[in-house]
Write a protein that holds these residues in place. Structure first.
Motif, PDB file in Angstrom:
ATOM      1  N   ARG A 243      19.979 -71.574  16.280  1.00 54.22           N
ATOM      2  CA  ARG A 243      18.779 -71.891  17.064  1.00 54.22           C
ATOM      3  C   ARG A 243      18.386 -70.722  17.943  1.00 54.22           C
ATOM      4  NH1 ARG A 243      21.307 -76.861  18.728  1.00 54.22           N
ATOM      5  NH2 ARG A 243      21.041 -78.223  16.940  1.00 54.22           N
ATOM      6  N   ASN A 246      16.839 -67.951  15.938  1.00 57.70           N
ATOM      7  CA  ASN A 246      15.476 -68.245  15.518  1.00 57.70           C
ATOM      8  C   ASN A 246      14.473 -68.014  16.642  1.00 57.70           C
ATOM      9  OD1 ASN A 246      13.961 -69.178  13.164  1.00 57.70           O
ATOM     10  ND2 ASN A 246      13.290 -70.798  14.538  1.00 57.70           N
ATOM     11  N   ARG A 252      12.145 -67.821  10.590  1.00 60.66           N
ATOM     12  CA  ARG A 252      12.191 -68.873   9.584  1.00 60.66           C
ATOM     13  C   ARG A 252      10.876 -69.628   9.560  1.00 60.66           C
ATOM     14  NH1 ARG A 252      16.653 -71.062   6.810  1.00 60.66           N
ATOM     15  NH2 ARG A 252      18.239 -69.547   7.324  1.00 60.66           N
ATOM     16  N   SER A 254       8.347 -72.577   9.253  1.00 59.65           N
ATOM     17  CA  SER A 254       8.493 -74.035   9.367  1.00 59.65           C
ATOM     18  C   SER A 254       8.136 -74.663   8.030  1.00 59.65           C
ATOM     19  CB  SER A 254       7.533 -74.550  10.446  1.00 59.65           C
ATOM     20  OG  SER A 254       6.208 -74.397   9.983  1.00 59.65           O
ATOM     21  N   PRO A 255       8.484 -75.934   7.825  1.00 58.14           N
ATOM     22  CA  PRO A 255       8.110 -76.603   6.564  1.00 58.14           C
ATOM     23  C   PRO A 255       6.603 -76.525   6.306  1.00 58.14           C
ATOM     24  CG  PRO A 255       9.718 -77.917   7.750  1.00 58.14           C
ATOM     25  CD  PRO A 255       9.358 -76.776   8.663  1.00 58.14           C
ATOM     26  N   HIS A 271      14.648 -67.414   1.621  1.00 58.99           N
ATOM     27  CA  HIS A 271      14.772 -66.848   2.953  1.00 58.99           C
ATOM     28  C   HIS A 271      16.050 -66.013   2.974  1.00 58.99           C
ATOM     29  CE1 HIS A 271      14.334 -66.415   7.204  1.00 58.99           C
ATOM     30  NE2 HIS A 271      15.618 -66.684   7.332  1.00 58.99           N
ATOM     31  N   GLU A 348      14.075 -78.023   0.083  1.00 61.81           N
ATOM     32  CA  GLU A 348      13.926 -78.080   1.532  1.00 61.81           C
ATOM     33  C   GLU A 348      14.878 -77.070   2.181  1.00 61.81           C
ATOM     34  OE1 GLU A 348      14.875 -81.309   4.864  1.00 61.81           O
ATOM     35  OE2 GLU A 348      14.012 -82.186   3.033  1.00 61.81           O
ATOM     36  N   ASP A 349      14.448 -76.478   3.285  1.00 63.64           N
ATOM     37  CA  ASP A 349      15.310 -75.569   4.036  1.00 63.64           C
ATOM     38  C   ASP A 349      16.257 -76.412   4.902  1.00 63.64           C
ATOM     39  OD1 ASP A 349      16.511 -73.799   5.727  1.00 63.64           O
ATOM     40  OD2 ASP A 349      14.662 -72.919   6.507  1.00 63.64           O
ATOM     41  N   THR A 351      18.402 -75.611   7.029  1.00 59.76           N
ATOM     42  CA  THR A 351      18.617 -75.101   8.382  1.00 59.76           C
ATOM     43  C   THR A 351      17.501 -75.532   9.328  1.00 59.76           C
ATOM     44  OG1 THR A 351      19.746 -73.214   7.445  1.00 59.76           O
ATOM     45  CG2 THR A 351      19.065 -73.006   9.717  1.00 59.76           C
ATOM     46  N   TRP A 352      16.307 -75.756   8.768  1.00 62.64           N
ATOM     47  CA  TRP A 352      15.182 -76.038   9.642  1.00 62.64           C
ATOM     48  C   TRP A 352      15.406 -77.306  10.467  1.00 62.64           C
ATOM     49  CZ3 TRP A 352      11.583 -73.109  11.540  1.00 62.64           C
ATOM     50  CH2 TRP A 352      10.637 -73.720  12.359  1.00 62.64           C
ATOM     51  N   ARG A 353      15.898 -78.350   9.828  1.00 64.72           N
ATOM     52  CA  ARG A 353      16.148 -79.611  10.513  1.00 64.72           C
ATOM     53  C   ARG A 353      17.076 -79.382  11.708  1.00 64.72           C
ATOM     54  NH1 ARG A 353      15.883 -84.281   7.618  1.00 64.72           N
ATOM     55  NH2 ARG A 353      16.624 -83.224   5.751  1.00 64.72           N
ATOM     56  N   LEU A 355      17.434 -76.635  13.299  1.00 67.13           N
ATOM     57  CA  LEU A 355      16.789 -75.806  14.316  1.00 67.13           C
ATOM     58  C   LEU A 355      15.932 -76.637  15.256  1.00 67.13           C
ATOM     59  CD1 LEU A 355      15.620 -72.684  12.293  1.00 67.13           C
ATOM     60  CD2 LEU A 355      17.519 -72.849  13.886  1.00 67.13           C
TER      61      LEU A 355
END
Ligand SMILES: Nc1ncnc2c1ncn2[C@@H]1O[C@H](COP(=O)(O)OP(=O)(O)O)[C@@H](O)[C@H]1O
Ligand SMILES: [Mg+2]
Length: 359
Positions: A243, A246, A252, A254-255, A271, A348-349, A351-353, A355
Protein backbone atom coordinates in the motif's frame (compact mmCIF):
# COMPACT_ATOMS: atom_id res chain seq x y z
CA UNK A 1 31.10 -6.64 10.36
CA UNK A 2 31.19 -3.66 12.75
CA UNK A 3 28.66 -3.51 15.55
CA UNK A 4 25.45 -1.71 14.50
CA UNK A 5 25.27 1.88 15.75
CA UNK A 6 21.76 1.19 17.04
CA UNK A 7 20.46 -2.25 17.89
CA UNK A 8 17.01 -3.25 19.16
CA UNK A 9 16.64 -6.74 20.47
CA UNK A 10 13.08 -7.90 21.24
CA UNK A 11 12.10 -4.48 22.59
CA UNK A 12 8.60 -3.82 23.92
CA UNK A 13 6.98 -0.72 25.37
CA UNK A 14 3.39 -0.40 26.58
CA UNK A 15 1.42 2.57 27.86
CA UNK A 16 -1.37 2.48 30.38
CA UNK A 17 -4.28 4.45 29.01
CA UNK A 18 -7.88 4.95 30.10
CA UNK A 19 -8.82 2.19 27.68
CA UNK A 20 -6.30 -0.15 29.26
CA UNK A 21 -2.84 -1.33 28.31
CA UNK A 22 -1.62 -0.27 24.88
CA UNK A 23 1.42 -1.95 23.38
CA UNK A 24 3.08 0.80 21.32
CA UNK A 25 6.25 -1.16 20.48
CA UNK A 26 5.87 -4.92 20.35
CA UNK A 27 8.90 -7.20 20.26
CA UNK A 28 10.97 -5.14 17.83
CA UNK A 29 14.40 -6.38 16.74
CA UNK A 30 16.30 -4.12 14.38
CA UNK A 31 19.88 -3.17 13.52
CA UNK A 32 20.80 0.27 12.19
CA UNK A 33 24.27 0.52 10.67
CA UNK A 34 26.80 3.25 11.22
CA UNK A 35 26.60 5.78 8.39
CA UNK A 36 23.34 4.73 6.82
CA UNK A 37 20.05 6.51 6.27
CA UNK A 38 17.45 4.27 7.85
CA UNK A 39 13.74 4.88 7.36
CA UNK A 40 10.89 3.78 9.60
CA UNK A 41 7.53 4.01 7.89
CA UNK A 42 4.04 3.27 9.16
CA UNK A 43 0.59 4.73 9.59
CA UNK A 44 -0.29 7.02 12.46
CA UNK A 45 -0.24 5.10 15.73
CA UNK A 46 2.05 2.35 14.44
CA UNK A 47 4.61 3.07 17.16
CA UNK A 48 7.25 4.96 15.15
CA UNK A 49 7.70 7.91 17.49
CA UNK A 50 7.83 5.65 20.51
CA UNK A 51 10.48 3.56 18.76
CA UNK A 52 12.75 6.56 18.09
CA UNK A 53 12.18 8.00 21.54
CA UNK A 54 13.51 4.73 22.95
CA UNK A 55 16.82 5.39 21.17
CA UNK A 56 17.63 8.44 23.26
CA UNK A 57 15.72 7.14 26.26
CA UNK A 58 12.98 9.75 26.14
CA UNK A 59 10.93 6.59 26.70
CA UNK A 60 12.12 3.60 28.67
CA UNK A 61 11.60 0.08 27.39
CA UNK A 62 9.57 -2.45 29.38
CA UNK A 63 11.68 -5.32 28.10
CA UNK A 64 14.40 -6.14 25.62
CA UNK A 65 17.76 -4.60 24.91
CA UNK A 66 18.63 -1.35 23.12
CA UNK A 67 22.27 -0.74 22.32
CA UNK A 68 23.29 2.68 21.01
CA UNK A 69 26.90 3.60 20.21
CA UNK A 70 28.11 0.53 22.05
CA UNK A 71 26.15 1.16 25.23
CA UNK A 72 23.12 -0.59 26.70
CA UNK A 73 20.66 2.30 26.97
CA UNK A 74 18.24 0.47 29.24
CA UNK A 75 20.93 0.13 31.93
CA UNK A 76 22.54 3.58 31.82
CA UNK A 77 22.43 5.93 34.80
CA UNK A 78 21.10 9.45 34.08
CA UNK A 79 24.56 11.03 33.94
CA UNK A 80 25.76 8.62 31.27
CA UNK A 81 22.47 8.96 29.44
CA UNK A 82 22.97 12.69 29.10
CA UNK A 83 26.41 12.09 27.64
CA UNK A 84 24.91 9.66 25.15
CA UNK A 85 22.04 12.05 24.32
CA UNK A 86 24.56 14.74 23.35
CA UNK A 87 25.67 12.44 20.54
CA UNK A 88 22.10 12.09 19.26
CA UNK A 89 20.43 15.06 17.56
CA UNK A 90 16.71 15.23 16.95
CA UNK A 91 14.44 17.19 14.62
CA UNK A 92 10.66 17.38 14.61
CA UNK A 93 7.64 18.02 12.43
CA UNK A 94 6.81 21.25 14.26
CA UNK A 95 10.46 22.37 14.36
CA UNK A 96 10.30 23.20 18.12
CA UNK A 97 12.31 26.44 17.84
CA UNK A 98 12.42 29.14 20.51
CA UNK A 99 10.20 31.91 19.15
CA UNK A 100 11.84 34.59 21.28
CA UNK A 101 15.41 33.74 20.24
CA UNK A 102 17.09 34.68 16.98
CA UNK A 103 18.02 31.98 14.50
CA UNK A 104 21.66 32.23 15.59
CA UNK A 105 20.73 31.93 19.29
CA UNK A 106 18.52 28.94 18.54
CA UNK A 107 21.37 27.12 16.85
CA UNK A 108 23.89 28.08 19.55
CA UNK A 109 21.56 27.06 22.38
CA UNK A 110 22.70 23.44 22.83
CA UNK A 111 26.28 24.70 23.04
CA UNK A 112 25.25 27.25 25.67
CA UNK A 113 23.80 24.37 27.70
CA UNK A 114 27.09 22.54 27.24
CA UNK A 115 28.88 25.66 28.57
CA UNK A 116 30.86 26.26 25.39
CA UNK A 117 32.46 29.75 25.49
CA UNK A 118 30.32 32.38 23.78
CA UNK A 119 32.65 33.31 20.91
CA UNK A 120 33.18 29.66 20.10
CA UNK A 121 29.51 28.73 20.13
CA UNK A 122 28.50 31.69 17.97
CA UNK A 123 31.23 30.88 15.47
CA UNK A 124 30.04 27.28 15.34
CA UNK A 125 26.42 28.38 14.93
CA UNK A 126 27.36 30.65 12.00
CA UNK A 127 29.29 27.83 10.39
CA UNK A 128 26.25 25.55 10.71
CA UNK A 129 23.87 28.17 9.33
CA UNK A 130 26.20 28.42 6.38
CA UNK A 131 26.14 24.63 5.99
CA UNK A 132 22.32 24.51 5.96
CA UNK A 133 22.16 27.43 3.54
CA UNK A 134 20.59 30.21 5.61
CA UNK A 135 23.61 32.23 6.80
CA UNK A 136 21.72 35.41 5.89
CA UNK A 137 18.96 34.62 8.41
CA UNK A 138 21.18 34.60 11.51
CA UNK A 139 19.49 37.62 13.08
CA UNK A 140 15.93 36.79 12.02
CA UNK A 141 13.32 35.29 14.35
CA UNK A 142 11.61 31.97 13.59
CA UNK A 143 8.27 33.68 12.84
CA UNK A 144 9.96 35.48 9.92
CA UNK A 145 10.99 32.19 8.27
CA UNK A 146 9.27 29.79 5.88
CA UNK A 147 8.69 26.19 6.96
CA UNK A 148 11.69 24.96 5.02
CA UNK A 149 13.91 27.61 6.57
CA UNK A 150 12.64 26.74 10.05
CA UNK A 151 13.55 23.10 9.51
CA UNK A 152 17.02 24.17 8.34
CA UNK A 153 17.40 25.97 11.66
CA UNK A 154 16.20 22.82 13.41
CA UNK A 155 18.79 20.77 11.57
CA UNK A 156 21.59 23.26 12.29
CA UNK A 157 20.65 23.23 15.99
CA UNK A 158 20.57 19.43 16.05
CA UNK A 159 24.08 19.40 14.58
CA UNK A 160 25.55 21.90 17.04
CA UNK A 161 26.89 19.26 19.38
CA UNK A 162 28.45 17.22 16.54
CA UNK A 163 26.10 14.24 16.94
CA UNK A 164 26.83 10.80 15.52
CA UNK A 165 23.13 10.10 15.04
CA UNK A 166 20.28 12.33 13.90
CA UNK A 167 16.69 11.28 14.63
CA UNK A 168 14.12 12.89 12.36
CA UNK A 169 10.51 12.40 13.44
CA UNK A 170 8.24 13.39 10.52
CA UNK A 171 10.70 16.21 9.83
CA UNK A 172 9.25 16.98 6.41
CA UNK A 173 5.60 16.21 7.10
CA UNK A 174 4.65 19.89 7.50
CA UNK A 175 6.40 20.90 4.26
CA UNK A 176 5.20 21.04 0.65
CA UNK A 177 6.69 18.50 -1.80
CA UNK A 178 9.30 20.83 -3.26
CA UNK A 179 10.53 22.03 0.13
CA UNK A 180 10.52 18.41 1.28
CA UNK A 181 12.99 17.57 -1.50
CA UNK A 182 15.26 20.48 -0.54
CA UNK A 183 15.28 19.45 3.12
CA UNK A 184 15.89 15.80 2.18
CA UNK A 185 18.80 16.91 -0.02
CA UNK A 186 20.21 18.73 2.99
CA UNK A 187 19.75 15.65 5.17
CA UNK A 188 21.59 13.63 2.57
CA UNK A 189 24.51 16.08 2.86
CA UNK A 190 24.39 15.76 6.64
CA UNK A 191 24.76 12.03 6.13
CA UNK A 192 27.36 12.02 3.35
CA UNK A 193 29.52 15.04 4.27
CA UNK A 194 29.34 14.81 8.05
CA UNK A 195 28.99 11.03 8.36
CA UNK A 196 25.94 11.31 10.61
CA UNK A 197 23.70 8.22 10.78
CA UNK A 198 20.10 9.21 10.06
CA UNK A 199 16.98 7.57 11.44
CA UNK A 200 14.08 8.96 9.54
CA UNK A 201 10.51 8.45 10.70
CA UNK A 202 7.85 9.09 8.10
CA UNK A 203 4.43 8.11 6.84
CA UNK A 204 5.36 9.13 3.28
CA UNK A 205 6.84 6.44 1.06
CA UNK A 206 8.20 9.12 -1.31
CA UNK A 207 10.57 10.13 1.47
CA UNK A 208 11.80 6.57 1.83
CA UNK A 209 12.09 6.19 -1.94
CA UNK A 210 14.11 9.38 -2.25
CA UNK A 211 16.62 9.08 0.53
CA UNK A 212 16.64 5.89 2.61
CA UNK A 213 19.24 3.14 2.21
CA UNK A 214 17.16 0.71 4.22
CA UNK A 215 13.66 0.78 5.61
CA UNK A 216 11.53 -0.87 8.26
CA UNK A 217 7.75 -0.94 7.96
CA UNK A 218 5.84 -0.76 11.24
CA UNK A 219 2.29 -1.80 11.98
CA UNK A 220 0.66 -2.18 15.39
CA UNK A 221 3.98 -1.79 17.16
CA UNK A 222 5.68 -4.52 15.12
CA UNK A 223 8.20 -4.39 12.31
CA UNK A 224 6.37 -6.24 9.54
CA UNK A 225 9.06 -5.83 6.91
CA UNK A 226 12.62 -4.52 6.75
CA UNK A 227 15.34 -4.45 4.14
CA UNK A 228 17.24 -2.56 1.50
CA UNK A 229 14.86 0.10 0.16
CA UNK A 230 15.29 -1.01 -3.44
CA UNK A 231 14.57 -4.64 -2.62
CA UNK A 232 11.52 -3.72 -0.57
CA UNK A 233 10.14 -1.70 -3.49
CA UNK A 234 10.88 -4.50 -5.92
CA UNK A 235 9.44 -7.33 -3.84
CA UNK A 236 7.33 -6.16 -0.90
CA UNK A 237 6.10 -9.02 1.27
CA UNK A 238 3.62 -7.26 3.60
CA UNK A 239 0.29 -5.86 2.41
CA UNK A 240 0.97 -2.62 4.28
CA UNK A 241 4.23 -2.21 2.40
CA UNK A 242 2.49 -2.71 -0.93
CA UNK A 243 0.00 0.00 0.00
CA UNK A 244 2.76 2.42 0.90
CA UNK A 245 4.61 1.71 -2.33
CA UNK A 246 1.48 2.34 -4.35
CA UNK A 247 1.09 5.77 -2.74
CA UNK A 248 4.63 6.67 -3.79
CA UNK A 249 4.61 5.26 -7.29
CA UNK A 250 0.93 5.51 -8.26
CA UNK A 251 1.97 2.68 -10.48
CA UNK A 252 -0.92 0.26 -10.37
CA UNK A 253 -3.90 1.08 -12.56
CA UNK A 254 -7.24 0.79 -10.80
CA UNK A 255 -9.78 -1.72 -12.15
CA UNK A 256 -11.55 1.20 -13.89
CA UNK A 257 -8.32 2.31 -15.53
CA UNK A 258 -7.58 -1.24 -16.62
CA UNK A 259 -11.03 -1.46 -18.20
CA UNK A 260 -10.35 1.77 -20.09
CA UNK A 261 -6.90 0.56 -21.16
CA UNK A 262 -8.41 -2.64 -22.56
CA UNK A 263 -10.45 -0.57 -25.03
CA UNK A 264 -7.26 0.71 -26.66
CA UNK A 265 -4.99 -2.25 -25.86
CA UNK A 266 -6.79 -5.56 -26.41
CA UNK A 267 -3.56 -7.64 -26.03
CA UNK A 268 -2.16 -9.21 -22.90
CA UNK A 269 -1.81 -6.63 -20.11
CA UNK A 270 0.78 -7.31 -17.42
CA UNK A 271 1.83 -5.23 -14.49
CA UNK A 272 5.58 -5.43 -13.93
CA UNK A 273 7.96 -4.09 -11.31
CA UNK A 274 11.32 -4.05 -13.06
CA UNK A 275 14.58 -4.01 -11.19
CA UNK A 276 18.14 -2.91 -11.70
CA UNK A 277 19.15 -2.45 -15.30
CA UNK A 278 16.20 -0.18 -15.94
CA UNK A 279 12.88 -1.01 -17.46
CA UNK A 280 13.83 -0.38 -21.08
CA UNK A 281 16.77 -2.72 -20.92
CA UNK A 282 14.90 -5.41 -19.00
CA UNK A 283 12.14 -5.25 -21.57
CA UNK A 284 14.34 -5.49 -24.63
CA UNK A 285 16.15 -8.42 -23.02
CA UNK A 286 12.86 -10.17 -22.26
CA UNK A 287 11.53 -9.78 -25.80
CA UNK A 288 14.79 -10.36 -27.65
CA UNK A 289 14.46 -12.97 -30.39
CA UNK A 290 10.73 -13.36 -29.78
CA UNK A 291 8.03 -12.04 -32.02
CA UNK A 292 6.33 -10.02 -29.27
CA UNK A 293 5.53 -6.32 -29.37
CA UNK A 294 5.67 -4.65 -25.97
CA UNK A 295 4.16 -1.24 -25.26
CA UNK A 296 4.23 0.62 -21.95
CA UNK A 297 0.61 1.65 -21.44
CA UNK A 298 0.62 2.83 -17.85
CA UNK A 299 3.04 3.75 -15.06
CA UNK A 300 6.47 5.23 -15.01
CA UNK A 301 10.17 4.65 -14.87
CA UNK A 302 11.36 6.26 -11.70
CA UNK A 303 14.22 6.10 -9.25
CA UNK A 304 14.51 4.29 -5.95
CA UNK A 305 17.70 4.84 -3.97
CA UNK A 306 18.93 6.76 -7.01
CA UNK A 307 18.69 3.59 -9.13
CA UNK A 308 16.30 3.17 -12.04
CA UNK A 309 13.09 1.36 -11.21
CA UNK A 310 10.17 0.64 -13.48
CA UNK A 311 6.65 0.09 -12.28
CA UNK A 312 4.64 -0.23 -15.43
CA UNK A 313 1.75 -1.93 -17.14
CA UNK A 314 2.67 -3.39 -20.52
CA UNK A 315 0.64 -4.58 -23.43
CA UNK A 316 2.26 -7.64 -24.94
CA UNK A 317 1.10 -8.68 -28.38
CA UNK A 318 2.23 -11.95 -29.91
CA UNK A 319 1.54 -15.67 -29.87
CA UNK A 320 0.60 -17.06 -26.47
CA UNK A 321 3.73 -19.16 -26.20
CA UNK A 322 6.01 -16.24 -27.00
CA UNK A 323 4.20 -13.91 -24.60
CA UNK A 324 4.47 -16.58 -21.91
CA UNK A 325 8.20 -16.74 -22.53
CA UNK A 326 8.52 -12.97 -22.11
CA UNK A 327 6.72 -13.21 -18.77
CA UNK A 328 9.00 -16.03 -17.67
CA UNK A 329 12.10 -14.06 -18.62
CA UNK A 330 10.89 -10.97 -16.76
CA UNK A 331 10.22 -13.02 -13.65
CA UNK A 332 13.57 -14.79 -13.94
CA UNK A 333 15.25 -11.36 -14.17
CA UNK A 334 13.85 -10.45 -10.76
CA UNK A 335 10.79 -8.54 -11.90
CA UNK A 336 7.49 -9.01 -10.14
CA UNK A 337 4.84 -9.81 -12.74
CA UNK A 338 1.05 -9.66 -12.40
CA UNK A 339 -0.90 -11.01 -15.37
CA UNK A 340 -4.05 -8.99 -16.10
CA UNK A 341 -5.07 -11.15 -19.09
CA UNK A 342 -6.43 -9.84 -22.35
CA UNK A 343 -9.54 -7.87 -23.26
CA UNK A 344 -11.09 -11.15 -24.40
CA UNK A 345 -10.01 -13.07 -21.28
CA UNK A 346 -9.42 -10.53 -18.50
CA UNK A 347 -7.84 -11.41 -15.16
CA UNK A 348 -8.41 -9.43 -11.97
CA UNK A 349 -5.44 -7.79 -10.24
CA UNK A 350 -5.38 -9.61 -6.87
CA UNK A 351 -3.23 -6.85 -5.32
CA UNK A 352 -5.68 -4.07 -6.03
CA UNK A 353 -8.28 -5.32 -3.55
CA UNK A 354 -5.57 -5.43 -0.91
CA UNK A 355 -4.50 -1.88 -1.75
CA UNK A 356 -7.91 -0.38 -1.24
CA UNK A 357 -8.77 -2.40 1.86
CA UNK A 358 -8.02 -0.35 4.95
CA UNK A 359 -5.55 -1.98 7.33
N1 LIG B 1 2.73 8.83 26.32
C1 LIG B 1 1.78 8.03 25.84
N2 LIG B 1 0.76 7.62 26.63
C2 LIG B 1 -0.20 6.80 26.16
N3 LIG B 1 -0.22 6.31 24.92
C3 LIG B 1 0.75 6.67 24.08
C4 LIG B 1 1.82 7.55 24.50
N4 LIG B 1 2.66 7.72 23.45
C5 LIG B 1 2.14 7.01 22.44
N5 LIG B 1 1.02 6.37 22.81
C6 LIG B 1 0.21 5.47 21.98
O1 LIG B 1 1.08 4.50 21.42
C7 LIG B 1 0.74 4.21 20.09
C8 LIG B 1 1.92 4.48 19.19
O2 LIG B 1 2.15 5.88 19.19
P1 LIG B 1 3.32 6.56 18.38
O3 LIG B 1 4.60 5.91 18.75
O4 LIG B 1 3.23 8.02 18.59
O5 LIG B 1 2.95 6.17 16.89
P2 LIG B 1 3.33 6.89 15.51
O6 LIG B 1 4.48 7.80 15.76
O7 LIG B 1 3.64 5.76 14.60
O8 LIG B 1 2.10 7.63 15.08
C9 LIG B 1 -0.47 5.08 19.77
O9 LIG B 1 -1.63 4.30 19.94
C10 LIG B 1 -0.40 6.17 20.78
O10 LIG B 1 -1.67 6.68 21.08
MG1 LIG C 1 4.70 9.82 15.45
Amino acid sequence: MAEPIISFNDVSKAFTTRKGRLVAVDGVSLDIRDGEIFGVIGYSGAGKSTLVRLINALETADSGSIRVLGQEVTALPERELNKLRSKIGMIFQQFNLFASKTVLANVAYPLKLAKTPKAERLAKARELLDFVGIADKADAYPAQLSGGQKQRVGIARALAADPRILLADEATSALDPETTRDVLDLLRRVNKDLGVTLVLITHAMEVVQYICDRVAVMEDGKVVEAGQTYDVFAAPTAATTRRFINTALHDRPSPDTVARLRESYPGRLVHVRMKDSGAGFALSKATSGLNVAATIVYGAITEVEERPFGAVTLELVGEDGAVGQVLERLAAGGSHVTDLGTAAAPLEDPTWRELVTAS
